[in-house]
Design an enzyme around this catalytic site. Structure first.
Site, PDB file in Angstrom:
ATOM      1  N   THR A  70       0.397  -0.934  -0.182  1.00 28.59           N
ATOM      2  CA  THR A  70      -0.366   0.232   0.235  1.00 28.59           C
ATOM      3  C   THR A  70       0.685   1.168  -0.119  1.00 28.59           C
ATOM      4  O   THR A  70       0.634   2.200  -0.901  1.00 28.59           O
ATOM      5  CB  THR A  70      -0.910   0.078   1.049  1.00 28.59           C
ATOM      6  OG1 THR A  70      -2.020  -0.969   1.622  1.00 28.59           O
ATOM      7  CG2 THR A  70      -1.754   1.326   1.647  1.00 28.59           C
ATOM      8  N   GLN A 177      -1.271  -8.660  -7.044  1.00 26.24           N
ATOM      9  CA  GLN A 177      -1.527 -10.151  -7.088  1.00 26.24           C
ATOM     10  C   GLN A 177      -0.555 -11.416  -8.212  1.00 26.24           C
ATOM     11  O   GLN A 177      -0.763 -12.579  -8.151  1.00 26.24           O
ATOM     12  CB  GLN A 177      -3.336 -10.207  -7.597  1.00 26.24           C
ATOM     13  CG  GLN A 177      -3.581  -9.877  -6.038  1.00 26.24           C
ATOM     14  CD  GLN A 177      -4.323 -10.459  -4.996  1.00 26.24           C
ATOM     15  OE1 GLN A 177      -4.056 -11.662  -5.558  1.00 26.24           O
ATOM     16  NE2 GLN A 177      -4.369  -9.565  -4.686  1.00 26.24           N
ATOM     17  N   SER A 194       3.909  -6.713  -3.289  1.00 35.85           N
ATOM     18  CA  SER A 194       3.665  -6.551  -2.030  1.00 35.85           C
ATOM     19  C   SER A 194       3.825  -7.985  -1.031  1.00 35.85           C
ATOM     20  O   SER A 194       3.552  -9.053  -1.886  1.00 35.85           O
ATOM     21  CB  SER A 194       3.165  -6.302  -1.269  1.00 35.85           C
ATOM     22  OG  SER A 194       2.291  -6.414   0.172  1.00 35.85           O
ATOM     23  N   ALA A 195       4.938  -8.429  -0.295  1.00 34.46           N
ATOM     24  CA  ALA A 195       6.265  -9.584  -0.001  1.00 34.46           C
ATOM     25  C   ALA A 195       4.791 -10.486   0.616  1.00 34.46           C
ATOM     26  O   ALA A 195       4.811 -11.982   0.398  1.00 34.46           O
ATOM     27  CB  ALA A 195       7.072  -9.491   1.036  1.00 34.46           C
ATOM     28  N   HIS A 196       3.670 -10.598   1.424  1.00 32.41           N
ATOM     29  CA  HIS A 196       3.516 -11.503   1.890  1.00 32.41           C
ATOM     30  C   HIS A 196       2.093 -11.850   1.059  1.00 32.41           C
ATOM     31  O   HIS A 196       1.080 -12.907   1.423  1.00 32.41           O
ATOM     32  CB  HIS A 196       1.944 -10.506   2.752  1.00 32.41           C
ATOM     33  CG  HIS A 196       0.718  -9.525   2.378  1.00 32.41           C
ATOM     34  ND1 HIS A 196      -0.578  -9.610   2.824  1.00 32.41           N
ATOM     35  CD2 HIS A 196       0.501  -8.244   2.496  1.00 32.41           C
ATOM     36  CE1 HIS A 196      -0.534  -8.672   2.273  1.00 32.41           C
ATOM     37  NE2 HIS A 196      -0.250  -7.722   2.417  1.00 32.41           N
ATOM     38  N   CYS A 320     -21.551  -6.580   1.040  1.00 28.09           N
ATOM     39  CA  CYS A 320     -22.592  -6.974   1.584  1.00 28.09           C
ATOM     40  C   CYS A 320     -22.526  -7.432   3.188  1.00 28.09           C
ATOM     41  O   CYS A 320     -23.797  -8.475   2.375  1.00 28.09           O
ATOM     42  CB  CYS A 320     -23.786  -6.817   0.247  1.00 28.09           C
ATOM     43  SG  CYS A 320     -25.674  -6.375   1.140  1.00 28.09           S
TER      44      CYS A 320
END
Length: 455
Positions: A70, A177, A194-196, A320
């Site tokens: 992020t 992703q 993002s590594a995780h 939702c």
């Protein structure tokens, strides 16, 4: 317990664990110092950068490490827009970008490129908005994810990159992703990861900025990471992130084939086993490990809890639930069913037997969840108006389904609802059940949805 939520966070890869433990002993010192411990830490950091750059497909001096994916996105957007402020402050995004991209772009003027019902953006859509037009602010940056985090649909990054290059607009790719399965093709300008998401430790992101791309960091001045990401580097975590990325890439081709077959089994069998289900996303151009489907007449939050009780960790692309009243922006942009949404994303090493057991358990869980929802049907007026104001998804659709047979074929019924999800779910229900969705009328409170009984 079978863990089917790798799109949120992948389990720590064994190689990452080993590298992390080793680097804790060797990489604790300041890599900017000239004494032995500092030089040792610098060697580890440089080696990690080279490994990550090779996996990304860029030069080592084009890549910096950040505290998260992020953070990489926010640094990329702010730095790229600031560098092109004379052109304008307009940022072009697809309608299905990750929330981090939308939030970063939201500080500026945003142009949104729509997607089709499979969730795929087009090069033509970007071409229509990235070119400079007299009287309109210029585009400072375009953003496009390599693959969607909720549906797995892959985007034509190479084609969009060519369009952006011709317009002189840099393209930022959110590759969080897809990086585990290979580099991003095309002439992109900036890339975030993002590594995780690939089995590395949380708290490590990466940002690549190609040479020649104008970039003005908006962080406080800092000599670390080329001045693009301030703060002391977490060298053990960075080493583990780079090691795990290299490890998953070595397994990616074989694992992708195996996971794609398992996901295809889910895509095929779920509609056969469970009535009133819509499988969403592109069936061909998609990530190998991810599938999303939505179930009519089911409360999504309850469904996830019941699957958890059966031992399956899955997630939902829909917001939702009883606590949040708006559907997923991704599903909304696609115009697909949002209620009862389940996202299955298989980690590396997922077992065939666990997938088979999931398919055995799912029909009973959905049936029990549907049977548990009490839906007192509101009385219809003579004008065939069904008042579901104050009722949340999936109740409006359930009540509509219960009374549609009372409507003569060719006649209409109006459903009153103040639930945002009804804007997606009622048209989707009509499409799935062969009824005609006439349209929507605004009201002082909520909206009126008109349906014509066709069958």
């Amino acid at each position: 317990m079978p863990y089917f939520d790798a799109a949120s966070s992948a389990p720590l890869h064994p190689v990452a664990r080993q590298a992390l433990q080793a680097a804790l002993d060797e990489g604790w010192a300041d890599p900017a110092r000239l004494y032995r411990e500092g030089r040792r830490a610098r060697l580890l950091l440089d080696a990690a950068r080279e490994a990550a750059a090779e996996a990304v497909g860029c030069r080592p001096d084009e890549l910096v490490f950040t505290p998260s994916g992020t953070r990489a996105v926010h640094l990329a957007v702010s730095g790229a827009v600031a560098a092109r402020r004379r052109v304008g402050q307009r940022v072009v995004v697809s309608a299905v970008e990750h929330s981090s991209v939308l939030q970063a772009a939201g500080r500026f003027t945003v142009d949104e490129v729509p997607v089709d019902r499979l969730g795929r953006a087009s090069a033509a859509g970007y071409e229509a908005v990235v070119h400079q037009v007299p009287g309109r602010e210029g585009a400072a940056l375009a953003c496009l994810q390599s693959a969607n985090h909720e549906t797995g649909t892959e985007h034509p990054v190479a084609e969009v990159a060519s369009v952006c290059r011709a317009a002189g607009v840099p393209l930022l790719v959110d590759a969080a992703q897809s990086l585990a399965y290979g580099p991003v093709e095309g002439d992109w300008s900036l890339l975030a990861g993002s590594a995780h998401k690939w089995g590395g430790p949380a708290g490590v992101g990466l940002l690549a900025v190609r040479k020649g791309v104008r970039f003005a960091p908006q962080e406080p001045a800092d000599e670390r990471e080329s001045g693009r990401s301030a703060g002391f580097e977490n060298i053990p975590a960075i080493v583990a992130a780079a090691a795990s990325l290299r490890a998953v890439r070595a397994e990616a081709a074989d694992e992708a084939r195996r996971l794609r077959a398992l996901v295809e089994r889910i895509r095929t069998r779920v509609p056969e086993l469970v009535p009133d289900v819509e499988v969403v996303g592109d069936p061909v151009h998609r990530l190998p490990h991810l599938v999303t489907f939505s179930c009519l007449y089911v409360d999504g939050e309850t469904l996830l809890h019941e699957l958890d009780r059966e031992g399956f960790a899955v997630s939902s692309g829909s917001s939702c639930t009883s606590s949040t009243l708006t559907p997923s922006h991704v599903l909304r942009a696609m115009g697909v069913l949002s209620e009862g949404n389940v996202r299955v994303s298989l980690p590396f090493g997922a077992q065939e037997g666990d997938v088979d057991r999931f398919l055995e358990v799912l029909p009973g869980v959905v049936a029990a969840t549907r049977g548990r929802i009490e839906s007192p049907v509101s009385a219809m007026s003579e004008e065939r108006v069904l008042d579901t104001l104050g009722k949340r998804c999936p109740i409006p659709v359930i009540e509509l389904a219960k009374v549609i047979d009372e409507v003569p074929i060719g006649a209409t019924i109006t459903v009153l609802s103040d639930d945002e999800a009804a804007r997606l779910d009622i048209p989707a229900w009509c499409g799935m059940r062969g009824q005609e969705y006439v349209g929507e009328r605004a009201r002082e409170h909520g909206a009126a949805y008109v349906i014509r009984r066709a069958t």
